[in-house]
Scaffold this motif. Structure first.
Motif, PDB file in Angstrom:
ATOM      1  N   TRP A  30       0.784  -1.227   0.000  1.00 20.32           N
ATOM      2  CA  TRP A  30       0.000   0.000   0.000  1.00 20.32           C
ATOM      3  C   TRP A  30       0.824   1.291   0.000  1.00 20.32           C
ATOM      4  CZ3 TRP A  30      -4.951  -0.861  -0.943  1.00 20.32           C
ATOM      5  CH2 TRP A  30      -5.473  -2.117  -0.639  1.00 20.32           C
ATOM      6  N   ALA A  31       2.094   1.247   0.397  1.00 22.62           N
ATOM      7  CA  ALA A  31       2.848   2.497   0.542  1.00 22.62           C
ATOM      8  C   ALA A  31       4.179   2.519  -0.190  1.00 22.62           C
ATOM      9  CB  ALA A  31       3.092   2.785   2.031  1.00 22.62           C
ATOM     10  N   CYS A  32       4.726   1.364  -0.540  1.00 23.55           N
ATOM     11  CA  CYS A  32       6.027   1.339  -1.215  1.00 23.55           C
ATOM     12  C   CYS A  32       5.928   2.040  -2.572  1.00 23.55           C
ATOM     13  CB  CYS A  32       6.485  -0.107  -1.403  1.00 23.55           C
ATOM     14  SG  CYS A  32       8.051  -0.231  -2.301  1.00 23.55           S
ATOM     15  N   PRO A  33       6.857   2.953  -2.897  1.00 21.03           N
ATOM     16  CA  PRO A  33       6.805   3.644  -4.199  1.00 21.03           C
ATOM     17  C   PRO A  33       6.783   2.685  -5.383  1.00 21.03           C
ATOM     18  CG  PRO A  33       8.388   4.716  -2.748  1.00 21.03           C
ATOM     19  CD  PRO A  33       7.945   3.475  -2.040  1.00 21.03           C
ATOM     20  N   GLN A  34       7.444   1.548  -5.248  1.00 18.99           N
ATOM     21  CA  GLN A  34       7.432   0.570  -6.339  1.00 18.99           C
ATOM     22  C   GLN A  34       6.014   0.117  -6.629  1.00 18.99           C
ATOM     23  OE1 GLN A  34      10.053  -0.323  -8.072  1.00 18.99           O
ATOM     24  NE2 GLN A  34       9.546  -2.241  -9.088  1.00 18.99           N
ATOM     25  N   THR A  35       5.268  -0.232  -5.590  1.00 22.45           N
ATOM     26  CA  THR A  35       3.885  -0.679  -5.772  1.00 22.45           C
ATOM     27  C   THR A  35       2.972   0.466  -6.172  1.00 22.45           C
ATOM     28  OG1 THR A  35       4.235  -2.390  -4.095  1.00 22.45           O
ATOM     29  CG2 THR A  35       1.961  -1.838  -4.639  1.00 22.45           C
ATOM     30  N   VAL A  36       3.157   1.618  -5.551  1.00 25.79           N
ATOM     31  CA  VAL A  36       2.280   2.766  -5.820  1.00 25.79           C
ATOM     32  C   VAL A  36       2.363   3.187  -7.280  1.00 25.79           C
ATOM     33  CG1 VAL A  36       1.928   5.211  -5.330  1.00 25.79           C
ATOM     34  CG2 VAL A  36       2.295   3.614  -3.446  1.00 25.79           C
ATOM     35  N   PHE A  37       3.578   3.323  -7.809  1.00 23.69           N
ATOM     36  CA  PHE A  37       3.718   3.755  -9.198  1.00 23.69           C
ATOM     37  C   PHE A  37       3.234   2.687 -10.173  1.00 23.69           C
ATOM     38  CE2 PHE A  37       6.794   6.945  -7.549  1.00 23.69           C
ATOM     39  CZ  PHE A  37       6.237   8.056  -8.161  1.00 23.69           C
ATOM     40  N   ILE A  38       3.489   1.415  -9.839  1.00 21.30           N
ATOM     41  CA  ILE A  38       3.042   0.344 -10.744  1.00 21.30           C
ATOM     42  C   ILE A  38       1.519   0.304 -10.807  1.00 21.30           C
ATOM     43  CG2 ILE A  38       2.939  -2.157 -11.055  1.00 21.30           C
ATOM     44  CD1 ILE A  38       5.775  -2.298  -9.958  1.00 21.30           C
ATOM     45  N   ASP A  39       0.863   0.260  -9.634  1.00 18.89           N
ATOM     46  CA  ASP A  39      -0.591   0.090  -9.604  1.00 18.89           C
ATOM     47  C   ASP A  39      -1.343   1.366  -9.952  1.00 18.89           C
ATOM     48  OD1 ASP A  39      -0.539  -2.565  -9.039  1.00 18.89           O
ATOM     49  OD2 ASP A  39      -0.682  -2.337  -6.868  1.00 18.89           O
ATOM     50  N   ALA A  40      -0.851   2.514  -9.483  1.00 20.17           N
ATOM     51  CA  ALA A  40      -1.587   3.763  -9.661  1.00 20.17           C
ATOM     52  C   ALA A  40      -1.329   4.426 -11.004  1.00 20.17           C
ATOM     53  CB  ALA A  40      -1.238   4.739  -8.534  1.00 20.17           C
ATOM     54  N   VAL A  41      -0.229   4.088 -11.665  1.00 21.44           N
ATOM     55  CA  VAL A  41       0.107   4.767 -12.925  1.00 21.44           C
ATOM     56  C   VAL A  41       0.243   3.762 -14.072  1.00 21.44           C
ATOM     57  CG1 VAL A  41       1.724   6.310 -14.092  1.00 21.44           C
ATOM     58  CG2 VAL A  41       1.299   6.587 -11.636  1.00 21.44           C
ATOM     59  N   PHE A  42       1.246   2.897 -14.010  1.00 21.87           N
ATOM     60  CA  PHE A  42       1.583   2.061 -15.166  1.00 21.87           C
ATOM     61  C   PHE A  42       0.532   0.984 -15.426  1.00 21.87           C
ATOM     62  CE2 PHE A  42       5.484   4.185 -14.226  1.00 21.87           C
ATOM     63  CZ  PHE A  42       6.111   4.323 -15.448  1.00 21.87           C
ATOM     64  N   ARG A  43       0.028   0.346 -14.378  1.00 23.10           N
ATOM     65  CA  ARG A  43      -0.995  -0.683 -14.606  1.00 23.10           C
ATOM     66  C   ARG A  43      -2.314  -0.044 -15.044  1.00 23.10           C
ATOM     67  NH1 ARG A  43       0.189  -4.432 -10.472  1.00 23.10           N
ATOM     68  NH2 ARG A  43       1.583  -5.418 -11.978  1.00 23.10           N
ATOM     69  N   ARG A  44      -2.580   1.185 -14.598  1.00 23.42           N
ATOM     70  CA  ARG A  44      -3.782   1.887 -15.082  1.00 23.42           C
ATOM     71  C   ARG A  44      -3.685   2.132 -16.590  1.00 23.42           C
ATOM     72  NH1 ARG A  44      -6.748   4.363 -10.879  1.00 23.42           N
ATOM     73  NH2 ARG A  44      -6.536   2.982  -9.073  1.00 23.42           N
ATOM     74  N   ILE A  45      -2.486   2.452 -17.048  1.00 24.51           N
ATOM     75  CA  ILE A  45      -2.285   2.648 -18.490  1.00 24.51           C
ATOM     76  C   ILE A  45      -2.517   1.340 -19.233  1.00 24.51           C
ATOM     77  CG2 ILE A  45      -0.552   3.178 -20.251  1.00 24.51           C
ATOM     78  CD1 ILE A  45       0.664   5.185 -18.294  1.00 24.51           C
ATOM     79  N   GLU A  46      -2.022   0.232 -18.689  1.00 30.21           N
ATOM     80  CA  GLU A  46      -2.238  -1.077 -19.312  1.00 30.21           C
ATOM     81  C   GLU A  46      -3.723  -1.402 -19.401  1.00 30.21           C
ATOM     82  OE1 GLU A  46       1.605  -3.975 -18.627  1.00 30.21           O
ATOM     83  OE2 GLU A  46      -0.040  -4.030 -17.185  1.00 30.21           O
ATOM     84  N   ILE A  47      -4.446  -1.157 -18.315  1.00 30.49           N
ATOM     85  CA  ILE A  47      -5.889  -1.434 -18.320  1.00 30.49           C
ATOM     86  C   ILE A  47      -6.600  -0.555 -19.340  1.00 30.49           C
ATOM     87  CG2 ILE A  47      -7.989  -1.295 -16.923  1.00 30.49           C
ATOM     88  CD1 ILE A  47      -6.257  -1.988 -14.495  1.00 30.49           C
ATOM     89  N   LEU A  48      -6.177   0.703 -19.437  1.00 27.11           N
ATOM     90  CA  LEU A  48      -6.797   1.626 -20.387  1.00 27.11           C
ATOM     91  C   LEU A  48      -6.564   1.184 -21.828  1.00 27.11           C
ATOM     92  CD1 LEU A  48      -8.228   4.383 -20.886  1.00 27.11           C
ATOM     93  CD2 LEU A  48      -5.944   5.420 -20.920  1.00 27.11           C
ATOM     94  N   VAL A  49      -5.370   0.704 -22.137  1.00 21.43           N
ATOM     95  CA  VAL A  49      -5.017   0.360 -23.518  1.00 21.43           C
ATOM     96  C   VAL A  49      -5.391  -1.078 -23.859  1.00 21.43           C
ATOM     97  CG1 VAL A  49      -3.110   0.143 -25.158  1.00 21.43           C
ATOM     98  CG2 VAL A  49      -3.164   2.063 -23.554  1.00 21.43           C
ATOM     99  N   GLU A  50      -5.104  -2.020 -22.946  1.00 24.21           N
ATOM    100  CA  GLU A  50      -5.239  -3.441 -23.275  1.00 24.21           C
ATOM    101  C   GLU A  50      -6.387  -4.151 -22.554  1.00 24.21           C
ATOM    102  OE1 GLU A  50      -0.459  -4.225 -24.138  1.00 24.21           O
ATOM    103  OE2 GLU A  50      -1.401  -5.023 -22.310  1.00 24.21           O
TER     104      GLU A  50
END
Length: 378
Positions: A30-50
């Motif tokens: 819930w708080a690690c920057p690695q998880t936050v950026f992956i889930d809140a930014v990059f995975r959102r982009i994946e869901i939006l595109v794919e």
């Protein structure tokens, strides 16, 4: 400022340790920057595109088509834009926003160092968040390896209810001969680290709770109660157990230490040193010159004026204090080195002479006094 940094790092470390002892690997999920950026930014982009994880799995094994190529290029183009934004934001911490905008409008050859830093940071961020992702948690992050030392049976962790779920059967089996788990393997498919939570807590689990959401979705479809996978502990939780109390007391001690150092924090720091080169020089008129330099660092949050002066002028009236800029103006966080000389006739220097130099902040009258020793040929 080293004590401040020590207390800040200690407080953050103890906070993570205390959180782990009570709520398991909540930091990772819930708080690690690695998880936050992956889930809140990059995975959102994946869901939006794919699309969602099922659609992404189908797209991954599908043959190469213009649609698949377009989605792949679009996804990585958006990843690149986000990586550029993150790397430029990082560089702005060191250059400032206005200077960064000015450098962006100029040629890369004018600022090679910053340009190479941005390129390197962008490549690193794109590689890490675009592809490496949770492999960082498994391979490089040491936290997962020592979490077993911090956890105990009363820690709240993501776990599978084996009593309710077993024996694991397929949906077509008779209800009396099986548990609630229908062996859909959806919890394994959505796990970013690829583990099976039904095998118990493992080092690779980062408590992202993706398996909880996937399992609850399936349970609703087969008309079973949710919570087959969820947060639970092996035994009832006692928040006042010795491990938690010890971590909390250490956290309080470090917090008190940080508060004390902040209250006692000086508005400025100064270091006085003898100038480089010969310890003294003799002028043509017989004066012995001692060269000194003082480095002043403004630790406050606003600009300040500092005065450099000799304290005991009456005692040493035959001493000349020579300084080009006796009043120094410093912005918040700025440092400056100021040179000055102390001169005395060679005939008056029969022994070492001790003087006092004062550096004083003008508005608060906070000051530091340094003892300096004049040396000469005698």
């Amino acid at each position: 400022d080293a004590p401040l940094l020590f207390f800040v790092v200690s407080i953050l470390t103890l906070l993570i340790i205390l959180t782990t002892a009570i709520w398991g690997r909540a930091w990772c999920g819930w708080a690690c920057p690695q998880t936050v950026f992956i889930d809140a930014v990059f995975r959102r982009i994946e869901i939006l595109v794919e699309g969602n994880y099922i659609e992404r799995r189908r797209l991954l094994i599908a043959p190469l088509t213009p649609t698949k190529m377009f989605k792949f290029i679009l996804k990585w183009f958006l990843f690149l834009l986000v990586s550029l934004g993150l790397s430029h934001s990082f560089i702005a911490y060191f250059t400032g926003g206005e200077k960064l905008i000015s450098m962006l409008q100029g040629s890369p050859t004018e600022n090679w160092i910053y340009f190479l830093m941005v390129v390197s940071m962008t490549a690193l961020v794109l590689f890490n968040f675009g592809w490496f992702r949770e492999q960082f948690c498994i391979i490089m992050c040491p936290y997962g390896r020592f979490q077993s030392v911090l956890l105990d049976q009363q820690s709240l962790i993501v776990t599978y209810n084996e009593t309710r779920g077993e024996p694991r059967k397929a949906p077509q089996d008779l209800p009396k001969s099986r548990g609630d788990c229908v062996s859909c393997n959806r919890c394994v498919q959505v796990c970013p680290t690829g583990i099976d939570i039904r095998n118990g807590l493992q080092m690779e689990c980062i408590s992202c709770t993706a398996c909880i959401d996937a399992c609850d979705e399936i349970m609703q479809k087969v008309n079973k109660p949710t919570g087959l996978i969820g947060y639970a502990s092996s035994v009832p939780i006692n928040y006042l157990r010795p491990r938690v109390v010890a971590y909390f007391l250490l956290f309080i001690v470090c917090s008190a230490g940080l508060a004390y150092n902040l209250v006692k924090h000086a508005l400025f720091s100064a270091v006085l040193l003898r100038g480089a080169g010969a310890p003294y020089e003799i002028t043509s008129d017989g004066q012995v010159l001692n060269h000194f330099k003082v480095n002043i660092h403004n630790q406050g949050f606003k600009s300040q004026l500092f005065t450099i002066s000799q304290v005991d002028k009456e005692k040493w009236h035959n001493v000349k204090f020579i300084i080009a800029v006796p009043i120094v103006s410093l912005q918040a966080g700025e440092s400056k080195e100021v040179h000055f000389f102390i001169a005395m006739l060679k005939t008056n220097m029969m022994h070492a002479i001790n003087l006092q130099i004062k550096i004083e902040e003008s508005t608060s009258a906070e000051h530091q006094v340094f003892d300096v020793q004049l040396v000469g040929p005698n």
